[in-house]
Design a protein around this motif. Structure first.
Motif, mmCIF file in Angstrom:
data_model
loop_
_atom_site.group_PDB
_atom_site.id
_atom_site.type_symbol
_atom_site.label_atom_id
_atom_site.label_comp_id
_atom_site.label_asym_id
_atom_site.label_seq_id
_atom_site.Cartn_x
_atom_site.Cartn_y
_atom_site.Cartn_z
ATOM 1 N N GLN B 337 0.840 -1.212 0.000
ATOM 2 C CA GLN B 337 0.000 0.000 0.000
ATOM 3 C C GLN B 337 0.869 1.254 0.000
ATOM 4 O OE1 GLN B 337 -2.381 -0.631 3.517
ATOM 5 N NE2 GLN B 337 -4.134 -1.424 2.327
ATOM 6 N N ALA B 338 1.934 1.199 0.803
ATOM 7 C CA ALA B 338 2.813 2.373 0.894
ATOM 8 C C ALA B 338 3.458 2.690 -0.452
ATOM 9 C CB ALA B 338 3.888 2.127 1.954
ATOM 10 N N LEU B 339 3.940 1.642 -1.123
ATOM 11 C CA LEU B 339 4.561 1.867 -2.438
ATOM 12 C C LEU B 339 3.537 2.448 -3.412
ATOM 13 C CD1 LEU B 339 6.850 -1.265 -3.047
ATOM 14 C CD2 LEU B 339 7.329 0.812 -1.779
ATOM 15 N N SER B 340 2.322 1.893 -3.403
ATOM 16 C CA SER B 340 1.287 2.380 -4.331
ATOM 17 C C SER B 340 0.913 3.824 -4.014
ATOM 18 C CB SER B 340 0.041 1.494 -4.244
ATOM 19 O OG SER B 340 0.356 0.192 -4.647
ATOM 20 N N MET B 341 0.956 4.156 -2.719
ATOM 21 C CA MET B 341 0.595 5.508 -2.302
ATOM 22 C C MET B 341 1.632 6.545 -2.758
ATOM 23 S SD MET B 341 -0.183 6.669 1.600
ATOM 24 C CE MET B 341 -1.667 5.730 1.838
ATOM 25 N N ALA B 342 2.851 6.063 -2.997
ATOM 26 C CA ALA B 342 3.935 6.994 -3.356
ATOM 27 C C ALA B 342 4.053 7.227 -4.858
ATOM 28 C CB ALA B 342 5.259 6.453 -2.809
ATOM 29 N N ILE B 343 3.210 6.571 -5.621
ATOM 30 C CA ILE B 343 3.316 6.695 -7.093
ATOM 31 C C ILE B 343 2.102 7.451 -7.627
ATOM 32 C CG2 ILE B 343 3.397 5.399 -9.266
ATOM 33 C CD1 ILE B 343 4.716 3.108 -7.510
ATOM 34 N N ASP B 344 2.360 8.579 -8.263
ATOM 35 C CA ASP B 344 1.289 9.457 -8.735
ATOM 36 C C ASP B 344 0.714 8.962 -10.073
ATOM 37 O OD1 ASP B 344 -0.383 11.474 -9.415
ATOM 38 O OD2 ASP B 344 1.100 13.096 -9.256
ATOM 39 N N LYS B 345 -0.433 8.304 -9.996
ATOM 40 C CA LYS B 345 -1.036 7.738 -11.214
ATOM 41 C C LYS B 345 -1.579 8.834 -12.127
ATOM 42 C CE LYS B 345 -2.669 3.687 -8.770
ATOM 43 N NZ LYS B 345 -3.846 3.002 -8.245
ATOM 44 N N THR B 346 -2.062 9.901 -11.516
ATOM 45 C CA THR B 346 -2.625 10.981 -12.326
ATOM 46 C C THR B 346 -1.560 11.543 -13.262
ATOM 47 O OG1 THR B 346 -4.002 11.499 -10.434
ATOM 48 C CG2 THR B 346 -3.944 13.127 -12.198
ATOM 49 N N GLU B 347 -0.361 11.673 -12.730
ATOM 50 C CA GLU B 347 0.745 12.184 -13.537
ATOM 51 C C GLU B 347 1.051 11.213 -14.698
ATOM 52 O OE1 GLU B 347 1.817 15.083 -13.012
ATOM 53 O OE2 GLU B 347 3.698 15.234 -14.134
ATOM 54 N N ILE B 348 0.977 9.930 -14.396
ATOM 55 C CA ILE B 348 1.242 8.930 -15.448
ATOM 56 C C ILE B 348 0.188 9.043 -16.550
ATOM 57 C CG2 ILE B 348 1.321 6.441 -15.948
ATOM 58 C CD1 ILE B 348 2.473 6.065 -13.094
ATOM 59 N N ALA B 349 -1.073 9.164 -16.134
ATOM 60 C CA ALA B 349 -2.165 9.232 -17.120
ATOM 61 C C ALA B 349 -2.120 10.538 -17.906
ATOM 62 C CB ALA B 349 -3.508 9.080 -16.418
ATOM 63 N N GLU B 350 -1.882 11.630 -17.195
ATOM 64 C CA GLU B 350 -1.982 12.940 -17.849
ATOM 65 C C GLU B 350 -0.705 13.360 -18.578
ATOM 66 O OE1 GLU B 350 -4.759 14.628 -18.187
ATOM 67 O OE2 GLU B 350 -5.772 13.038 -17.069
ATOM 68 N N ALA B 351 0.442 13.100 -17.950
ATOM 69 C CA ALA B 351 1.687 13.578 -18.567
ATOM 70 C C ALA B 351 2.289 12.544 -19.514
ATOM 71 C CB ALA B 351 2.685 13.948 -17.476
ATOM 72 N N ILE B 352 2.399 11.310 -19.038
ATOM 73 C CA ILE B 352 3.081 10.318 -19.891
ATOM 74 C C ILE B 352 2.148 9.840 -21.009
ATOM 75 C CG2 ILE B 352 4.211 8.052 -19.931
ATOM 76 C CD1 ILE B 352 5.148 8.639 -17.053
ATOM 77 N N HIS B 353 0.889 9.588 -20.648
ATOM 78 C CA HIS B 353 -0.063 9.141 -21.684
ATOM 79 C C HIS B 353 -0.832 10.317 -22.294
ATOM 80 C CE1 HIS B 353 0.389 4.776 -21.242
ATOM 81 N NE2 HIS B 353 0.624 5.035 -19.969
ATOM 82 N N ARG B 354 -0.432 11.524 -21.939
ATOM 83 C CA ARG B 354 -1.008 12.752 -22.495
ATOM 84 C C ARG B 354 -2.524 12.807 -22.384
ATOM 85 N NH1 ARG B 354 3.325 14.529 -26.519
ATOM 86 N NH2 ARG B 354 4.968 13.122 -25.958
ATOM 87 N N GLY B 355 -3.036 12.279 -21.315
ATOM 88 C CA GLY B 355 -4.476 12.348 -21.072
ATOM 89 C C GLY B 355 -5.261 11.231 -21.742
ATOM 90 N N TYR B 356 -4.587 10.358 -22.492
ATOM 91 C CA TYR B 356 -5.292 9.272 -23.176
ATOM 92 C C TYR B 356 -5.220 7.975 -22.370
ATOM 93 C CZ TYR B 356 -5.442 12.518 -27.007
ATOM 94 O OH TYR B 356 -5.686 13.623 -27.780
ATOM 95 N N ALA B 357 -5.426 8.111 -21.089
ATOM 96 C CA ALA B 357 -5.455 6.959 -20.192
ATOM 97 C C ALA B 357 -6.223 7.381 -18.941
ATOM 98 C CB ALA B 357 -4.042 6.523 -19.833
ATOM 99 N N GLU B 358 -6.808 6.394 -18.272
ATOM 100 C CA GLU B 358 -7.526 6.684 -17.026
ATOM 101 C C GLU B 358 -6.811 5.979 -15.881
ATOM 102 O OE1 GLU B 358 -9.692 5.795 -19.834
ATOM 103 O OE2 GLU B 358 -9.628 7.975 -20.088
ATOM 104 N N THR B 359 -6.781 6.624 -14.754
ATOM 105 C CA THR B 359 -6.170 5.970 -13.597
ATOM 106 C C THR B 359 -7.058 4.806 -13.165
ATOM 107 O OG1 THR B 359 -7.339 7.494 -12.158
ATOM 108 C CG2 THR B 359 -5.102 8.087 -12.748
ATOM 109 N N ALA B 360 -6.435 3.818 -12.530
ATOM 110 C CA ALA B 360 -7.205 2.637 -12.094
ATOM 111 C C ALA B 360 -6.977 2.408 -10.601
ATOM 112 C CB ALA B 360 -6.764 1.424 -12.887
#
Lengths: 322, 603
Positions: B337-360
């Motif tokens: 849980q701690a590791l998952s809490m430290a990883i920003d999924k929104t940034e992955i979806a919005e910046a890396i996938h340029r908004g063409y992905a949804e967080t899960a």
């Protein structure tokens, strides 16, 4: 001479059998990646990966002892039954026979053009050393050698296909081989391939010809009043052509089987390069073997042809005592 | 080809060049209208793949299926609203979700002289091929038909009996979209159990038997280049009366099916090089192609091109290796849980996938009807992305000999904790995301080392695992879960693995049990749930009570989100570009069910 050629042919057969045996062993000990993927897919779908694995091994005869597999492999290879391409659903030989004409469509004009242009420019450069023409040819050669095929092909496609619309972007297999449409769509691949080949051939020709430009027998011929054209072709080009023959054979195999990877992938030509590239990417073992073995065999035959060509080009070379 | 080229000599002038740039879009429009000089209306799809075989028995990949689907409809389709739309047959539940009755249309004709398609063809194919001994034909559907009884109950009717009730069965890929082969074609090979012979049969590979079963007929398959099909005027759907369509279909849709297909020629081009593919699309030589997220901008503002985001049910996970060769602390829920809490999924979806992905947040998309937001615990999004709290959570849950030293997480040996992350090379977004995750974990004092390997190696050396004990394993679920995690390991050591995408089965969510029980065959990361997920999955599979099933699924998704057996990172969209004149596609999951009714807008 005949004995020499016969011995070379026997050695070529031995070399081919060694290559085949080595290929079999490599394949035998390489993990079956297709099986691994199938089992992983089966696992994701909630199916039993072990039963999928068993069925796969039975289907492909992988449950047989190595000796049985080896004999079957060698028998098939010798009888030109090179197996069934799993990713194209056709015999490997058919796949290659279908692909070769597409590669030849651009490789043959390219080899033809690059040979003539490369040698002609090379000879011109050698006989006009350190002139403007020589510098221009050298600059052209360095441009051709240093520009990456792949990148150059994309640039040409975007400019002439995309922006200007002069040539189609997609390669159309349905057009007639001898037609304006085919010439048009082959224009860019031939240009890219020729540029690279002509550059290297030109530099080799120049270097080889330079060896003879200042040679004593050339000076003697000049002093005797031999004409410029005769001097160039009989006294400079002929001796220079012997080492060039080596490059030409190498170029032929290289162009068709190496450069074609990049050219065909960019231009979407379904030739040997695409065939081989996809075979490797898709782990189509039978097809990979086919596309690897043909260049290997061609190299063996090419070397033989090259040795024979030496004797024709240079009477001083004689294999009668070997 | 969608575009012809003038044979006239073209004079190059600056104006001409500028015109070329400015009117590239017009050329595209000409291409997308599909009308060539010869009046042929063509639709061209381009992708980087090539079909592998026309042997429907062994085909399991979407790319080949997309080509086959042009010449054969298959059993039935599922609409985005989850209705069963009968194609070759209608399927009805006899009442208890155990026995289903399939009724074939009466106007289905095989080609190559095999006559009418009958129930006998289906039953023969299922029993002798999919359920044949030792899976002699290497059927891709063999596992799906395991334990199912089929019986012909009429010339055009057959019955399917499951071992236990399964209300989702029609939505599972067993009969949905399934193909059939004529009994007469199969018989000689069945008698000899000759799988190779069947695979290499000309009628199979040339699709000679497809008759009136699909909207197009195979014209040519240029391997490595092009799959071309031409309009089939005898397509059975064209003969149907309005009353033969289900009630949920509108009059407009009925009309569209009766007129289908709308293209004279449908071709599927294989183009490996992405820039070539996209340039051809931009120029109108291609009607439809997928667009990578980092290339969408290129088409923005282009009036001749529409780019749509279609929801995709595949989820990218960050797997935590809980087997004997992973970091042992990953077996503790609080650490995961701690590791998952430290990883920003929104940034992955919005910046890396340029908004063409949804967080899960769990193994199901938020748009699934089975998703219950109230049951899900969030990690790595909004307030639940909190590196400071993650550090505290780690300290609270790690073994006593771990601790922080000036912001660095230190292990029992006094050295910084270093984790190995494996990922498959070849995808720019996967690589960037892996590196981003490494940076995020660095912010909670963990160092990450990377193993970027080919996908084949990833499966072979990292996913597959083997039993290490002296005795036989107490159980084994195959090469990807070879036994209890304490005594199984992969060839290479790893702690984290990113990039694998898995189907979340939003229509048949019970199918995800292949991952989330201790003995699940795809549980390669060694997850052992505290809760009894297996019995909940059994309830979902066998109950006919919709609300009971929904509750059980919500439970499962809630437990998974809390347990974090893996980090459920993002669900990427399928980005598809169409020429603007294409009429029919919708940005919904399952949009292709009525592809054969799509058409070009009138100019």
């Amino acid at each position: 001479m005949a004995v020499y050629v016969l011995r070379r042919i026997v050695w070529a057969i031995v070399a081919a059998l060694l290559i085949l045996s080595l290929t079999f062993l490599l394949l035998y000990f390489t993990p079956e990646t297709q099986l691994t993927e199938l089992q992983f897919q089966a696992a994701q779908a909630g199916q039993d990966p072990n039963s999928v694995g068993d069925a796969y091994e039975r289907y492909h005869g992988l449950d047989q002892p190595i000796s049985v597999q080896y004999i079957e492999f060698m028998t098939n290879m010798v009888s030109l039954n090179w197996g069934w391409s799993e990713t194209r659903s056709q015999p490997v030989i058919t796949a290659m026979a279908e692909a070769i004409p597409y590669s030849m469509m651009y490789a043959v004009p390219s080899i033809f053009l690059s040979t003539i242009l490369g040698i002609a420019i090379g000879l011109y450069s050698a006989t006009h050393q350190y002139t403007r023409g020589d510098y221009a040819a050298t600059a052209f050669a360095f441009f051709g050698l240093s520009i990456p095929d792949f990148w150059f092909a994309i640039v040409l496609l975007v400019v002439f296909g995309g922006t200007l619309g002069w040539v189609p972007i997609l390669f159309d297999t349905s057009v007639a081989t001898v037609s304006y449409a085919n010439v048009k769509q082959l224009l860019l691949p031939v240009t890219v391939l020729t540029l690279t080949s002509v550059a290297s051939l030109m530099r080799y020709s120049r270097a080889e010809a330079l060896e003879y430009v200042e040679a004593a027998f050339v000076k003697t011929a000049t002093a005797k009043g031999v004409g410029e054209r005769r001097l160039l072709f009989r006294h400079i080009f002929r001796p220079a052509a012997v080492p060039l023959a080596t490059i030409l054979v190498g170029d032929l195999v290289g162009i068709v089987f190496v450069a074609s990877y990049l050219i065909e992938v960019v231009f979407g030509i379904p030739g040997l390069g695409t065939l081989s590239y996809r075979a490797i990417v898709n782990q189509d073992t039978a097809l990979v073997v086919g596309t690897v073995l043909v260049p290997a065999f061609l190299t063996i035959i090419g070397n033989l042809a090259q040795d024979i060509a030496y004797t024709m080009l240079d009477p001083r070379i004689d294999y009668s005592d070997r | 080809m969608g575009q012809e080229y003038s044979h006239e000599t073209v004079t190059v002038t600056r104006r001409r060049i500028l015109q070329g740039v400015a009117t590239a879009g017009l050329a595209g429009a000409a291409g997308c209208l599909g009308g060539d000089d010869d009046g042929t209306v063509r639709y061209t799809v381009a992708d980087s793949t090539d079909p592998e075989s026309m042997n429907v028995i062994q085909v399991a990949d979407d790319n080949t299926n997309a080509r086959l689907r042009l010449t054969m409809d298959g059993a039935y389709a599922i609409t985005p609203e989850l209705n069963l739309f009968p194609l070759w047959l209608d399927l009805e539940d006899s009442g208890d979700a155990t026995v289903f009755v399939a009724t074939l249309r009466d106007n289905l004709e095989w080609g190559a002289g095999y006559g009418q398609m009958t129930a006998e063809d289906w039953v023969y194919m299922i029993q002798e091929v999919h359920q044949g001994p030792d899976n002699w034909a290497l059927s891709a559907a063999a596992g799906n038909w395991d334990g199912i009884r089929v019986e012909a109950t009429g010339t055009l009717e057959f019955q399917i009996e499951l071992e236990e009730p399964n209300a989702d069965w029609p939505m599972e890929p067993t009969l949905w979209g399934a193909y059939c082969l004529p009994k007469g074609l199969l018989e000689p090979y069945v008698d000899d159990r000759d799988g190779d012979g069947l695979d290499q049969d000309e009628e199979i590979q040339e699709l000679a038997y497809t008759g009136n079963l699909g909207p197009y007929t195979l014209e040519r398959w240029e391997r490595g280049s092009e799959f071309v099909a031409t309009r089939n005027d005898s397509y059975y759907m064209r003969e149907l009366d309005a009353e033969e369509f289900p009630s949920f279909v509108t009059d407009e849709q009925i009309d569209a099916w009766q007129q289908s297909p709308n293209f004279d020629e449908f071709s599927w081009r294989s183009i490996d090089e992405q820039s070539t593919r996209l340039t051809a699309f931009e120029q109108g030589e291609v009607t439809e192609t997928t667009v990578p997220s980092n290339r969408v901008e290129r088409f923005e503002g282009n009036p001749d091109i529409d780019v749509t985001e279609v929801p995709f049910p595949y989820l990218r996970i960050l797997a935590y290796n809980q087997r004997m060769n992973g970091w042992a602390e990953l077996r503790t829920k609080g650490v995961r849980q701690a590791l998952s809490m430290a990883i920003d999924k929104t940034e992955i979806a919005e910046a890396i996938h340029r908004g063409y992905a949804e967080t899960a947040q769990t193994f199901q998309p938020a748009w699934s009807e089975w998703y219950d937001a109230a049951a899900v615990t969030e990690f790595g999004e909004g307030d639940s992305y909190d590196p400071a709290t993650a550090r505290t959570l780690l300290e609270d849950n790690l073994s006593a000999d771990y601790g922080y030293d000036d912001g660095t997480l230190v292990g029992p040996d006094g050295e910084q904790v270093t984790l190995t992350m494996a990922y498959a090379r070849g995808s720019e977004t996967v690589k960037t995301t892996a590196e981003f995750i490494g940076d995020e974990l660095a912010s909670i004092g963990i160092d990450v080392e990377f193993d970027d390997v080919t996908f084949d190696r990833l499966l072979q050396q990292y996913v597959r695992n083997e039993w290490q004990g002296d005795d036989d394993p107490p159980w084994s679920s195959g090469p990807n879960n070879a036994g209890p995690r304490e005594n199984t390991r992969s060839e290479m050591d790893w702690d984290l693995m990113y990039g694998n995408s898995f189907n979340t089965y939003p229509r048949t969510p019970a199918a995800i049990d292949a991952f989330w029980t201790e003995r699940a065959s795809a549980n390669y990361f060694g997850y052992v749930p505290d809760a009894d997920l297996a019995s909940r999955f059994h309830t979902v599979r066998t109950s006919t009570d919709r609300s009971k099933r929904a509750d059980a699924m919500a439970d499962i998704f809630g437990i998974l989100s809390e347990d974090q057996p893996v980090n459920f990172v993002v669900m990427t969209d399928n980005i598809v570009g169409y020429q603007h004149t294409v009429e029919g596609p919708e940005a919904v999951f399952g949009q292709e069910w009525d592809r054969h009714t799509w058409k070009f807008k009138k100019a």
